[in-house]
Design a protein around this motif. Structure first.
Motif, PDB file in Angstrom:
ATOM      1  N   THR A   4       1.186  -1.446   0.253  1.00 13.77           N
ATOM      2  CA  THR A   4      -0.205   0.148  -0.165  1.00 13.77           C
ATOM      3  C   THR A   4       0.786   0.724   0.281  1.00 13.77           C
ATOM      4  O   THR A   4       1.447   1.238   0.663  1.00 13.77           O
ATOM      5  N   ILE A   5       0.238   1.777  -0.891  1.00 16.95           N
ATOM      6  CA  ILE A   5       1.597   3.399  -1.222  1.00 16.95           C
ATOM      7  C   ILE A   5       0.242   4.092  -1.105  1.00 16.95           C
ATOM      8  O   ILE A   5      -0.539   4.564  -1.795  1.00 16.95           O
ATOM      9  N   SER A   6       0.900   5.319  -0.416  1.00 20.17           N
ATOM     10  CA  SER A   6       0.002   6.791  -0.410  1.00 20.17           C
ATOM     11  C   SER A   6       0.808   7.695  -1.337  1.00 20.17           C
ATOM     12  O   SER A   6       1.942   8.522  -0.599  1.00 20.17           O
ATOM     13  N   ALA A   7       0.046   8.813  -1.132  1.00 18.15           N
ATOM     14  CA  ALA A   7       0.496   9.865  -1.953  1.00 18.15           C
ATOM     15  C   ALA A   7       0.193  11.645  -1.882  1.00 18.15           C
ATOM     16  O   ALA A   7      -1.123  11.660  -2.572  1.00 18.15           O
ATOM     17  N   LEU A   8       0.773  11.684  -1.303  1.00 19.51           N
ATOM     18  CA  LEU A   8      -0.355  13.081  -1.264  1.00 19.51           C
ATOM     19  C   LEU A   8       0.428  14.368  -2.442  1.00 19.51           C
ATOM     20  O   LEU A   8       1.250  14.252  -2.302  1.00 19.51           O
ATOM     21  N   VAL A   9       0.075  14.682  -3.084  1.00 17.68           N
ATOM     22  CA  VAL A   9      -0.636  15.552  -4.465  1.00 17.68           C
ATOM     23  C   VAL A   9      -0.884  16.870  -4.633  1.00 17.68           C
ATOM     24  O   VAL A   9      -1.421  16.781  -3.659  1.00 17.68           O
ATOM     25  N   GLU A  10      -1.072  17.794  -5.203  1.00 19.06           N
ATOM     26  CA  GLU A  10      -1.486  18.582  -5.751  1.00 19.06           C
ATOM     27  C   GLU A  10      -2.274  18.668  -6.155  1.00 19.06           C
ATOM     28  O   GLU A  10      -2.829  17.621  -7.597  1.00 19.06           O
ATOM     29  N   ASN A  11      -3.851  18.575  -5.741  1.00 19.78           N
ATOM     30  CA  ASN A  11      -5.328  18.911  -7.435  1.00 19.78           C
ATOM     31  C   ASN A  11      -4.928  19.529  -8.337  1.00 19.78           C
ATOM     32  O   ASN A  11      -5.717  20.534  -8.113  1.00 19.78           O
ATOM     33  N   LYS A  12      -3.873  19.170  -9.515  1.00 20.63           N
ATOM     34  CA  LYS A  12      -4.729  19.540 -10.335  1.00 20.63           C
ATOM     35  C   LYS A  12      -4.047  18.275 -11.212  1.00 20.63           C
ATOM     36  O   LYS A  12      -3.982  17.050 -11.408  1.00 20.63           O
ATOM     37  N   PHE A  13      -4.880  18.943 -12.405  1.00 23.41           N
ATOM     38  CA  PHE A  13      -5.271  18.022 -14.067  1.00 23.41           C
ATOM     39  C   PHE A  13      -3.861  17.377 -13.844  1.00 23.41           C
ATOM     40  O   PHE A  13      -3.071  17.705 -13.993  1.00 23.41           O
ATOM     41  N   GLY A  14      -4.356  15.426 -14.535  1.00 24.89           N
ATOM     42  CA  GLY A  14      -2.740  15.260 -14.784  1.00 24.89           C
ATOM     43  C   GLY A  14      -1.891  14.191 -13.850  1.00 24.89           C
ATOM     44  O   GLY A  14      -1.736  13.417 -14.257  1.00 24.89           O
ATOM     45  N   VAL A  15      -2.019  14.386 -12.783  1.00 24.56           N
ATOM     46  CA  VAL A  15      -1.330  14.129 -11.455  1.00 24.56           C
ATOM     47  C   VAL A  15      -1.213  12.395 -11.848  1.00 24.56           C
ATOM     48  O   VAL A  15      -0.823  11.482 -11.829  1.00 24.56           O
ATOM     49  N   LEU A  16      -2.874  12.346 -11.535  1.00 24.75           N
ATOM     50  CA  LEU A  16      -3.033  10.340 -11.392  1.00 24.75           C
ATOM     51  C   LEU A  16      -2.763   9.739 -12.468  1.00 24.75           C
ATOM     52  O   LEU A  16      -2.637   9.215 -12.437  1.00 24.75           O
ATOM     53  N   ALA A  17      -3.599  10.769 -14.249  1.00 23.10           N
ATOM     54  CA  ALA A  17      -2.580   9.610 -14.860  1.00 23.10           C
ATOM     55  C   ALA A  17      -1.117   9.654 -14.949  1.00 23.10           C
ATOM     56  O   ALA A  17      -0.846   8.645 -15.186  1.00 23.10           O
ATOM     57  N   ARG A  18      -0.613  10.849 -14.236  1.00 19.87           N
ATOM     58  CA  ARG A  18       0.667   9.844 -14.396  1.00 19.87           C
ATOM     59  C   ARG A  18       1.288   9.101 -13.633  1.00 19.87           C
ATOM     60  O   ARG A  18       2.069   8.703 -13.565  1.00 19.87           O
ATOM     61  N   ILE A  19       0.980   9.495 -12.559  1.00 17.50           N
ATOM     62  CA  ILE A  19       1.098   8.222 -11.524  1.00 17.50           C
ATOM     63  C   ILE A  19       0.424   6.860 -11.774  1.00 17.50           C
ATOM     64  O   ILE A  19       1.081   6.337 -11.992  1.00 17.50           O
ATOM     65  N   ALA A  20      -0.408   7.119 -12.048  1.00 17.77           N
ATOM     66  CA  ALA A  20      -0.642   5.597 -13.282  1.00 17.77           C
ATOM     67  C   ALA A  20      -0.165   5.001 -14.520  1.00 17.77           C
ATOM     68  O   ALA A  20       0.521   3.997 -14.382  1.00 17.77           O
ATOM     69  N   GLY A  21       0.209   5.750 -15.213  1.00 17.32           N
ATOM     70  CA  GLY A  21       1.234   5.633 -15.959  1.00 17.32           C
ATOM     71  C   GLY A  21       2.569   4.965 -15.461  1.00 17.32           C
ATOM     72  O   GLY A  21       2.979   4.432 -16.510  1.00 17.32           O
ATOM     73  N   MET A  22       3.131   5.775 -14.559  1.00 17.61           N
ATOM     74  CA  MET A  22       4.275   5.683 -14.054  1.00 17.61           C
ATOM     75  C   MET A  22       4.536   4.462 -13.775  1.00 17.61           C
ATOM     76  O   MET A  22       5.167   3.286 -13.749  1.00 17.61           O
ATOM     77  N   PHE A  23       3.292   3.934 -13.027  1.00 22.15           N
ATOM     78  CA  PHE A  23       3.127   2.135 -12.404  1.00 22.15           C
ATOM     79  C   PHE A  23       3.217   1.358 -13.569  1.00 22.15           C
ATOM     80  O   PHE A  23       3.332   0.216 -13.724  1.00 22.15           O
TER      81      PHE A  23
END
Length: 164
Positions: A4-23
């Motif tokens: 289980t990995i938790s990431a605090l991120v800036e609430n901005k467009f595209g952040v989720l896509a970059r993280i999922a794409g990285m994995f």
């Protein structure tokens, strides 16, 4: 092994896509993914569970995640970390007059909530850790699960730590 990995991120467009794409680009299949805003609308928390046998490969992915733009903080909840993790599941169960009381009794044992009752079904809402949910499924499945929705895991470290 599940991580289980938790990431605090800036609430901005595209952040989720970059993280999922990285994995996915590193060959990890995301088992669960949960995203939601924090108490500060500038930030969101992303909780990811992945299945990984190669600890070194996973550690490299976590380090890469921590270097992504818009990622504020990354926490890897492993066996050594003390944390609280929960998941929400909603189940629509086949229920008639003959088995409805049995279903309600099982829900009560697991502290689940009945959120809707129809002549032929019941919708149950339950939160808990992975073991609690698995045990609940074992008892409720024989009645007939008509539909199911799960949030995926959310997790926070135990103890006090100020969040942004």
């Amino acid at each position: 092994m599940r991580h289980t990995i938790s990431a605090l991120v800036e609430n901005k467009f595209g952040v989720l896509a970059r993280i999922a794409g990285m994995f996915s680009g590193r060959g990890f299949n995301i088992d669960t993914l949960n995203v939601g805003p924090t108490h500060d609308k500038l930030y969101s928390r992303i909780t990811i569970t992945v299945l990984a046998e190669d600890e070194t490969h996973l550690d490299q992915a976590i380090k890469q995640l921590d270097k992504l733009i818009n990622v504020i903080e990354v926490t890897h909840f492993d066996d050594r970390a003390t944390f609280v993790a929960r998941e929400l599941v909603m189940l629509k169960i086949k229920a008639d007059a003959g088995n409805r009381s049995n279903i309600i009794e099982i829900a009560d044992i697991f502290r689940a909530k009945i959120v809707d009752v129809a002549p032929d079904s019941i919708i149950i809402e339950m939160t808990g850790n992975e073991n609690k949910i698995r045990a609940f499924f074992e008892l409720i499945t024989p009645f007939g699960i008509l539909e199911m929705a799960r949030t995926g895991m959310v997790a926070l470290p135990r103890g006090y730590k100020a969040e942004r």
